[in-house]
Design an enzyme around this catalytic site. Structure first.
Site, PDB file in Angstrom:
ATOM      1  N   GLU A 176       0.925  -1.324   0.180  1.00 31.09           N
ATOM      2  CA  GLU A 176      -0.243   0.082   0.111  1.00 31.09           C
ATOM      3  C   GLU A 176       0.823   1.282  -0.166  1.00 31.09           C
ATOM      4  O   GLU A 176       1.761   1.400   0.729  1.00 31.09           O
ATOM      5  CB  GLU A 176      -0.906  -0.047   1.060  1.00 31.09           C
ATOM      6  CG  GLU A 176      -1.738   1.316   1.346  1.00 31.09           C
ATOM      7  CD  GLU A 176      -2.387   0.916   2.962  1.00 31.09           C
ATOM      8  OE1 GLU A 176      -3.231   0.240   3.468  1.00 31.09           O
ATOM      9  OE2 GLU A 176      -3.280   1.868   2.948  1.00 31.09           O
TER      10      GLU A 176
ATOM     11  N   ASP B  86      -5.765   9.983  10.282  1.00 35.96           N
ATOM     12  CA  ASP B  86      -4.013   9.145  10.003  1.00 35.96           C
ATOM     13  C   ASP B  86      -3.801   9.994  11.345  1.00 35.96           C
ATOM     14  O   ASP B  86      -3.923  11.315  11.977  1.00 35.96           O
ATOM     15  CB  ASP B  86      -2.966   9.960   9.505  1.00 35.96           C
ATOM     16  CG  ASP B  86      -3.401   8.544   7.897  1.00 35.96           C
ATOM     17  OD1 ASP B  86      -3.191   7.469   8.140  1.00 35.96           O
ATOM     18  OD2 ASP B  86      -3.596   9.337   7.482  1.00 35.96           O
TER      19      ASP B  86
END
Ligand SMILES: Cc1ncc(COP(=O)(O)O)c(C=O)c1O
Lengths: 412, 268
Positions: free
Chosen positions: B49, B60
């Protein structure tokens, strides 16, 4: 500032039936958020729909607005200022006289009531100028809920009095040190908190930005500004104003003033963004003037971005306007032509601050000074029969030390 | 057949599981990212990824945020990343997917982004800020180009909604382990394996678990319930050291770490 705003015969096209069920104002709005937040947004939307249908909710909110906030806020004819400018009459919608000193409290009390109805036990918020932080801390204290406010380090510096007030009101102020250390980063941090706390926490977003249903809910709670203005104009003048002017950061005071006026097509509406130091990228915070459509903070709207979609740095001396995005309904109003958007530089806003203080004995917030500056310019080209209502969104006490710094004055 | 579909068909037939490490593109530079991708596949990654740095990543935690900030401060552009992927992905020997904000995809142009990703040999997209309701257009554009659009399910997603999401997800579905942001966690929720197992009974789509996964113990515990595991912050934290230590050393350390996770997969 650019004052070539088209007079009269406001273009049509904008309707008041937006947003649709997916939170779209025309193409703008929507819900660009992680799946984790969808649950909380659905819950908020459902609770808000229930509250809207419940007369008890409206009665509770009205009671608070009247006896806790001090509404209705006055509509004041600034005669000496109008005279000095020459031209249209300038009237001020005095949101600065609300409890906590700005329009923000209209929204935080509404959302705090929703928090209780959802059975949530904790409140978080972001703040730029600190006015939304103070209004949220106030609502949280009023209802006995713990409150955390995220605030960029740069804004903590330039809005110190509000930081202290939030603490006195029992809120925890968490400094945000990432990115530009301003409102945009405070929203990011509040969203991250919410990602992990959605089950028991409500995020009281402070403007008409963010994912659906926030732009709609905040607009609705702020619309008391425009509804009162219409009523007060009818009573005092026997007619609607020629024009209403409001500053646009995220756009909540402007949306609150404009929304009830949208269907009154004869009333010109003018939104004023922060023109900062000038028109170069990074020198202003005016996405409707200089930006393009894109995604930021969960919503599709005008935004300042680079060619890769990275959010661009922005500047305004006013912490509440120092934001690269804007609420999606403003993008819709811009593209349908129903509202004209312009911008006003730091120095022009400062001059308007000085003028209002000197002629009327009112110190406006630096944010509101932007609306005032544009209104003074527009008034010159109009006749004394014309009435311009300026949304005076907040009081200037919070800005005193920053104004001293900007003017090079030392005290204390 | 898309390389992700192929991978899972193969793994399932052998009763094996996928390991999918995440790395931020351009941290500290795209050349290092290319090396890291090759090293991770060499040491047991079945898929990679690639995080496209974004200025406002609300899903995040501090580690990935900081890596995005570092990369952007060093001036990495989308074209550099797609260029690097074009050089790397086709010969990687494992599918590569980009984790990318919709802000970036939209700004670049939905069709243009997908055209260029496909041309670069990318197998799919994870767009963490595009929930299922907003994704039909992008899904259509992806499908026409043979790209997977991987959707996410979280512990807060009601079960009926999770099933609907699985219907619109292609390649696999990303099961977010916790309600919260990315970042290493010592302990993962006790009910996680059970919830994933329930979903796995109700969809044919492979399921990979991510967020918080960082130790061989996590891998041992969770792999049986899922089709694969995604490891992000634990790798990015190691990459962060590449700025101050010899890159070869850091690459080896990342490789060793990936190998230790791969060794904990069942059937290996
Ligand atoms: C007094 C005042 N006016 C305006 C604003 C800008 O926000 P909005 O555009 O949402 O009204 C702020 C924000 O902090 C504020 O404090």
């Amino acid at each position: 500032m650019s004052t070539n705003i088209t007079a009269g015969g406001a273009p049509i096209g904008a309707t008041t039936t937006v947003p649709d069920s997916r939170g779209r104002f025309g193409d703008f709005g929507g819900r660009y958020v992680p799946e984790t937040l969808v649950y909380a947004l659905d819950q908020l939307e459902a609770e808000y729909a229930k509250a809207c249908a419940d007369p008890v909710f409206q009665a509770e909110l009205d009671e608070l607005l009247q006896h806790f906030v001090g509404r209705p806020s006055p509509l004041y004819h600034a005669k000496r200022l109008s005279q000095q400018v020459g031209g249209a009459q300038i009237w001020l919608k005095r949101e600065d006289l609300n409890h906590t000193g700005a329009h923000k409290i209209n929204n935080t009390l509404g959302q705090a009531l929703l928090t209780l109805r959802m059975g949530k036990k904790r409140i978080i918020a972001e703040t730029g100028a600190g006015q939304h932080g103070v209004a949220t801390a106030t609502a949280a204290a009023h209802f006995g809920l713990p409150c955390v406010v995220y605030m960029g380090e740069e804004d903590i510096r330039r809005q110190a009095p509000n930081v202290f007030s939030m603490k006195l009101l029992g809120a925890e102020v968490r400094p945000v040190t990432s990115g530009s250390r301003t409102l945009r980063d405070a929203i990011n941090e509040a969203m991250r908190d919410w990602m992990a706390s959605v089950a028991d926490t409500h995020y009281i977003l402070g403007s008409v930005v963010g994912p659906h249903p926030f732009p709609r809910i905040v607009r609705d709670f702020q619309s008391v500004i425009g509804r009162e203005t219409i009523e007060q104009c009818r009573q005092r003048l026997g007619r609607l104003p020629t024009m209403a002017v409001a500053c646009v950061g995220g756009g909540s005071n402007a949306a609150g003033m404009f929304h009830p006026l949208i269907e009154h097509r004869e009333v010109e509406l003018v939104g004023v963004e922060a023109g900062g130091r000038g028109s170069q990228p990074g020198d202003h915070a005016a996405p409707l003037t200089y930006g393009s459509p894109g995604v930021l903070h969960g919503s599709f709207s005008y935004v300042m971005q680079d060619e890769d979609g990275q959010t661009s740095p922005v500047h305004s001396m006013s912490a509440g306007l120092d934001y690269p995005g804007v609420g999606p309904e403003h993008s819709y109003w811009k593209d349908t032509g129903r509202v004209q958007y312009t911008s006003c530089r730091d120095d022009q806003a400062m001059a308007a601050f000085d003028a209002l203080a000197a002629t009327e004995g009112i110190m406006p917030a630096l944010e509101s000074s932007h609306a005032l500056a544009a209104a003074l310019e527009l008034a010159k080209a109009r006749s004394p029969d014309d009435v311009i209502v300026v949304c005076l969104s907040g009081r200037g006490d919070k800005d005193a030390s920053e104004i001293a710094r900007l003017k090079g004055v030392k005290f204390g | 057949m898309n390389s992700i579909d192929q991978l899972f068909a193969e793994l399932r037939s052998q009763q094996r599981k996928a390991l999918m490490p995440f790395v931020t593109a351009g941290d500290p530079d795209v050349a290092f990212t290319a090396e890291a991708l090759r090293e991770m596949v060499r040491r047991g990654a079945s898929m990679c990824e690639v995080g496209i740095p974004y200025s406002d990543p609300i899903a995040d935690g501090p580690v990935i945020q900081a890596s995005y900030t570092r990369a952007l401060e060093r001036g990495v552009k989308l074209r550099d990343i797609l260029g690097m992927l074009g050089q790397t992905a086709p010969s990687l020997g494992a599918p590569a997917v980009t984790m990318v904000s919709y802000a970036i995809v939209y700004r670049h142009g939905v069709e243009k982004y997908c055209d260029q990703a496909q041309a670069a040999g990318v197998a799919g997209l994870i767009v963490p800020d595009l929930p299922a309701e907003e994704s039909p257009q992008l899904l259509d554009v992806c499908t026409k180009r043979g790209l997977c659009l991987i959707q996410l399910v979280t512990p807060l997603t009601p079960r009926d909604r999770a099933l609907r999401i699985c219907e619109t997800s292609t390649g696999f579905v990303y099961y977010v382990s916790v309600a919260g942001i990315t970042g290493e966690r010592a302990a993962l929720p006790a009910e996680l394996a059970e919830n994933v197992a329930w979903l796995r009974e109700h969809t044919k789509l492979p399921i990979c678990i991510g967020f918080g996964v960082s130790t061989p113990e996590h891998v041992k515990l969770l792999a049986p319930a899922a089709d694969g595991l995604i490891v992000g912050s634990a790798i990015v934290r190691r990459v962060a050291e590449a700025a101050t230590r010899p890159p070869a050393e850091v690459l080896k350390q990342i490789g060793d770490y990936v190998a230790s996770l791969a060794a904990a997969l069942p059937g290996d």
